[in-house]
Design a protein around this motif. Sequence first.
Motif: not given
Length: 151
Positions: A10-14, A43-61
């Motif tokens: 959880l919380g790690v980019w792959r 499936s192949k799962i590898k480390d990624s150099d990409f990092h994003c701190d966006d929590m990807f919330f999509s709040f409903a009104s």
Amino acid sequence: MFRVERDLPLGVWRLITKFSLSNATGQYRPTNHAYKMSIIGDSKIKDSDFHCDDMFFSFASFEDVGNGSIKSHFLIEVIGQVESLKDVQTVQVKQKDRKKVEFRLRDTKGETIACCLWGKYAEQIESHVQEANDPNMILVIRFTKIGFYQD
């Protein structure tokens, strides 16, 4: 399954290659995407150099929740200030004791929606309220379903 759990903390980019895409169907889907991704044996799962701190919330009104314009088979995310928090109750559901808590959430526009959390979620609210003693509690609820409980 253990390999997938170990390789996708959880919380790690792959970076995932060789996976399956299929139509997303069924009730209580976490997104409205037309397709879902599945990890397969190749499936192949590898480390990624990409990092994003966006929590990807999509709040409903709250307006969309209240007027029924959101499809009830999609899980949604909401955020709001807790109001009218009732005491946690233990009720009988199918001959088993379950905890529940009812409250209202108020958004920044002043609109409110009724909420009811069950089981461990009700217990978490109960313990947080006892520890924090904060009348201005803000709550984020992810992957919740729209439903009706006693009107």
